[in-house]
Enzyme design. Structure first.
Site, short mmCIF file in Angstrom:
data_model
loop_
_atom_site.label_atom_id
_atom_site.label_comp_id
_atom_site.label_asym_id
_atom_site.label_seq_id
_atom_site.Cartn_x
_atom_site.Cartn_y
_atom_site.Cartn_z
N PRO A 1 0.82 -1.21 0.00
CA PRO A 1 0.00 0.00 0.00
C PRO A 1 0.86 1.26 0.00
CG PRO A 1 -0.01 -1.05 2.16
CD PRO A 1 0.73 -1.96 1.24
N HIS A 2 0.32 2.30 -0.61
CA HIS A 2 1.01 3.58 -0.69
C HIS A 2 0.01 4.66 -1.06
CE1 HIS A 2 1.10 1.64 -4.64
NE2 HIS A 2 0.94 2.86 -5.12
N ALA A 3 0.46 5.90 -0.98
CA ALA A 3 -0.35 7.05 -1.38
C ALA A 3 0.61 8.08 -1.99
CB ALA A 3 -1.10 7.62 -0.17
#
Length: 144
Positions: A63-65
């Site tokens: 996950p990342h943003a």
């Protein structure tokens, strides 16, 4: 130089679902000063909006943003889950999560390249999952 700080490793955590796994991986980065809390919310929103694209290999999610969503400094957390969870992906169940926080798009690509190189090694995900100490994880990462 390693792609991960040993303090950003947490093993055998409990998570009831993908969202809780994402939060726990983000909390490691938050507690070590890599991100602000809103970055965790942004990772969850990405998952809700875009689906399980985070689950990029069998048993593995990243996950990342966006950097502007709360990155203080670039870093990666690595957590393993006591019981694997479903992300709704063909790569389920996920048992290893590496949350990625980078301060620029270029850095994002550099980290992704390094992670892809690591994951391309035979049985690395399973070997990382079997680790019981952060030292064991660091040994695998630094020797592959």
């Amino acid at each position: 130089m390693s792609i991960i700080n040993e303090k950003c490793i947490a093993l055998r955590l409990d998570a009831s679902d993908a969202q809780e796994g994402i939060v726990k991986a983000g909390q490691v980065l938050f507690h070590e000063g890599y991100i602000r809390k809103e970055y965790i919310d942004a990772m969850l929103k990405n998952f809700e909006k875009n689906g399980p694209y985070f689950a990029i290999a069998p048993g593995f999610a990243m996950p990342h943003a966006r950097p502007e969503d709360g990155v203080i400094q670039s870093g990666i957390s690595l957590i393993t889950l006591e019981k694997p969870v479903s992300f709704g992906s063909s790569n389920d169940p996920v048992k290893l999560i590496m949350a990625l926080a980078t301060s620029s798009d270029n850095e994002h690509l550099e980290f992704m390249t390094k992670i892809a190189g690591l994951l391309g090694k035979e049985h690395v995900i399973e070997r990382l999952y079997q680790c019981v100490t952060a030292d064991e994880v660091m040994s695998i990462i630094n020797n592959n």
